[in-house]
Write a protein that holds these residues in place. Sequence first.
Motif, mmCIF file in Angstrom:
data_model
loop_
_atom_site.group_PDB
_atom_site.id
_atom_site.type_symbol
_atom_site.label_atom_id
_atom_site.label_comp_id
_atom_site.label_asym_id
_atom_site.label_seq_id
_atom_site.Cartn_x
_atom_site.Cartn_y
_atom_site.Cartn_z
ATOM 1 N N ASP A 1 -6.406 7.388 1.100
ATOM 2 C CA ASP A 1 -6.411 7.903 2.471
ATOM 3 C C ASP A 1 -6.123 6.719 3.396
ATOM 4 O OD1 ASP A 1 -6.817 9.076 4.917
ATOM 5 O OD2 ASP A 1 -8.962 9.431 4.632
ATOM 6 N N THR A 2 -4.916 6.653 3.908
ATOM 7 C CA THR A 2 -4.509 5.503 4.719
ATOM 8 C C THR A 2 -5.212 5.464 6.071
ATOM 9 O OG1 THR A 2 -2.602 6.736 5.526
ATOM 10 C CG2 THR A 2 -2.252 5.298 3.621
ATOM 11 N N ALA A 3 -5.862 6.553 6.462
ATOM 12 C CA ALA A 3 -6.595 6.571 7.730
ATOM 13 C C ALA A 3 -8.048 6.130 7.559
ATOM 14 C CB ALA A 3 -6.545 7.970 8.341
ATOM 15 N N SER A 4 -8.432 5.753 6.350
ATOM 16 C CA SER A 4 -9.820 5.369 6.103
ATOM 17 C C SER A 4 -10.120 3.988 6.683
ATOM 18 C CB SER A 4 -10.102 5.367 4.597
ATOM 19 O OG SER A 4 -9.340 4.352 3.974
ATOM 20 N N VAL A 5 -11.415 3.678 6.736
ATOM 21 C CA VAL A 5 -11.831 2.342 7.160
ATOM 22 C C VAL A 5 -12.377 1.603 5.944
ATOM 23 C CG1 VAL A 5 -12.334 2.968 9.541
ATOM 24 C CG2 VAL A 5 -14.143 3.076 7.847
ATOM 25 N N THR A 6 -12.303 0.298 5.998
ATOM 26 C CA THR A 6 -12.765 -0.547 4.900
ATOM 27 C C THR A 6 -13.869 -1.465 5.419
ATOM 28 O OG1 THR A 6 -10.545 -0.508 3.954
ATOM 29 C CG2 THR A 6 -12.028 -2.226 3.173
ATOM 30 N N PHE A 7 -14.904 -1.621 4.604
ATOM 31 C CA PHE A 7 -16.011 -2.511 4.914
ATOM 32 C C PHE A 7 -15.923 -3.714 3.982
ATOM 33 C CE2 PHE A 7 -17.399 1.669 6.067
ATOM 34 C CZ PHE A 7 -18.269 1.526 7.123
ATOM 35 N N LYS A 8 -16.191 -4.888 4.524
ATOM 36 C CA LYS A 8 -16.282 -6.065 3.661
ATOM 37 C C LYS A 8 -17.166 -7.110 4.333
ATOM 38 C CE LYS A 8 -12.417 -9.043 4.989
ATOM 39 N NZ LYS A 8 -11.325 -9.828 4.453
ATOM 40 N N TYR A 9 -17.657 -8.037 3.514
ATOM 41 C CA TYR A 9 -18.360 -9.206 4.020
ATOM 42 C C TYR A 9 -17.356 -10.342 4.109
ATOM 43 C CZ TYR A 9 -22.874 -7.054 2.860
ATOM 44 O OH TYR A 9 -23.972 -6.237 2.784
ATOM 45 N N ALA A 10 -17.504 -11.165 5.142
ATOM 46 C CA ALA A 10 -16.675 -12.361 5.271
ATOM 47 C C ALA A 10 -17.558 -13.476 5.821
ATOM 48 C CB ALA A 10 -15.505 -12.103 6.211
ATOM 49 N N ILE B 1 -6.437 -9.367 4.941
ATOM 50 C CA ILE B 1 -6.300 -7.925 4.718
ATOM 51 C C ILE B 1 -4.951 -7.674 4.056
ATOM 52 C CG2 ILE B 1 -6.111 -5.664 5.811
ATOM 53 C CD1 ILE B 1 -7.871 -6.827 8.100
ATOM 54 N N ALA B 2 -5.011 -7.136 2.856
ATOM 55 C CA ALA B 2 -3.777 -6.853 2.115
ATOM 56 C C ALA B 2 -3.326 -5.419 2.388
ATOM 57 C CB ALA B 2 -4.015 -7.045 0.631
ATOM 58 N N ASP B 3 -2.024 -5.207 2.369
ATOM 59 C CA ASP B 3 -1.485 -3.852 2.468
ATOM 60 C C ASP B 3 -1.713 -3.147 1.141
ATOM 61 O OD1 ASP B 3 -0.485 -3.999 5.095
ATOM 62 O OD2 ASP B 3 1.342 -4.997 4.407
ATOM 63 N N TYR B 4 -1.788 -1.817 1.190
ATOM 64 C CA TYR B 4 -1.873 -1.055 -0.045
ATOM 65 C C TYR B 4 -0.548 -1.174 -0.787
ATOM 66 C CZ TYR B 4 -6.040 1.314 1.808
ATOM 67 O OH TYR B 4 -7.278 1.597 2.295
ATOM 68 N N PRO B 5 -0.592 -1.290 -2.104
ATOM 69 C CA PRO B 5 0.664 -1.278 -2.851
ATOM 70 C C PRO B 5 1.327 0.094 -2.703
ATOM 71 C CG PRO B 5 -1.220 -1.773 -4.283
ATOM 72 C CD PRO B 5 -1.755 -1.479 -2.945
ATOM 73 N N PRO B 6 2.654 0.150 -2.680
ATOM 74 C CA PRO B 6 3.347 1.426 -2.477
ATOM 75 C C PRO B 6 2.923 2.516 -3.468
ATOM 76 C CG PRO B 6 4.904 -0.392 -2.440
ATOM 77 C CD PRO B 6 3.577 -0.964 -2.820
ATOM 78 N N GLU B 7 2.670 2.145 -4.732
ATOM 79 C CA GLU B 7 2.282 3.150 -5.728
ATOM 80 C C GLU B 7 0.884 3.714 -5.478
ATOM 81 O OE1 GLU B 7 1.634 -0.992 -7.397
ATOM 82 O OE2 GLU B 7 3.326 0.041 -6.502
ATOM 83 N N ALA B 8 0.053 3.020 -4.708
ATOM 84 C CA ALA B 8 -1.296 3.495 -4.414
ATOM 85 C C ALA B 8 -1.328 4.435 -3.212
ATOM 86 C CB ALA B 8 -2.217 2.318 -4.165
ATOM 87 N N LEU B 9 -0.296 4.435 -2.400
ATOM 88 C CA LEU B 9 -0.295 5.235 -1.176
ATOM 89 C C LEU B 9 -0.456 6.728 -1.436
ATOM 90 C CD1 LEU B 9 2.398 3.359 0.939
ATOM 91 C CD2 LEU B 9 -0.089 3.318 1.211
ATOM 92 N N LEU B 10 -0.040 7.199 -2.611
ATOM 93 C CA LEU B 10 -0.211 8.615 -2.947
ATOM 94 C C LEU B 10 -1.672 8.989 -3.153
ATOM 95 C CD1 LEU B 10 2.697 8.982 -5.521
ATOM 96 C CD2 LEU B 10 2.638 9.845 -3.170
ATOM 97 N N TYR B 11 -2.509 8.013 -3.494
ATOM 98 C CA TYR B 11 -3.893 8.279 -3.863
ATOM 99 C C TYR B 11 -4.917 7.781 -2.848
ATOM 100 C CZ TYR B 11 -1.307 8.765 -8.188
ATOM 101 O OH TYR B 11 -0.396 9.130 -9.126
#
Length: 162
Positions: free
Chosen positions: A98-107, A86-96
């Motif tokens: 929603d940091t409270a969202s959830v992410t779905f992925k297959y692993a 799980i990567a952190d959001y890049p600082p420049e993306a934080l403005l765009y």
Amino acid sequence: MIPKNIRLFRLVCITLALMVVALIATGKLWSRMAVSDLYRTYDNLPGIDATYLRGFPLNDTLTVDVTLLHATDSFGWETLKKDFNIADYPPEALLYVDTASVTFKYAPKCDHSKEKDTVTLNNDVVVFSRSRHDISVFEIQTENQIEAILSYKIKKIKDKTL
């Protein structure tokens, strides 16, 4: 004095009753021991709370086994981020974003840090929240479970926003 046949009958009944009690106790103990390898990996790790839900109902007809992981401190979250890639959001993306969202992925079932397997059912569905430091790993066996997981999680998200 009790006749020999009656004593034998009582002994057989007591033995059968003890066997039934032992089987019931073993069944209950076995069900408690039946957890995922993922749960066992994180169960006693400091900084991470692990929970295993066997047969979690997604809807009226489908169930799925789920391992829930919650980081209780920053070390635990860093461990989970590394283990699940799980990567952190890049600082420049934080403005765009929603940091409270959830992410779905297959692993892949064998290693959750790798990219998804090309065969869908060789994967688990991993849902994570960066803001809450939570990861849910759904062990899928059928395509119907995938659809039900997505519907279930989206409904939960909608319920929270209303």
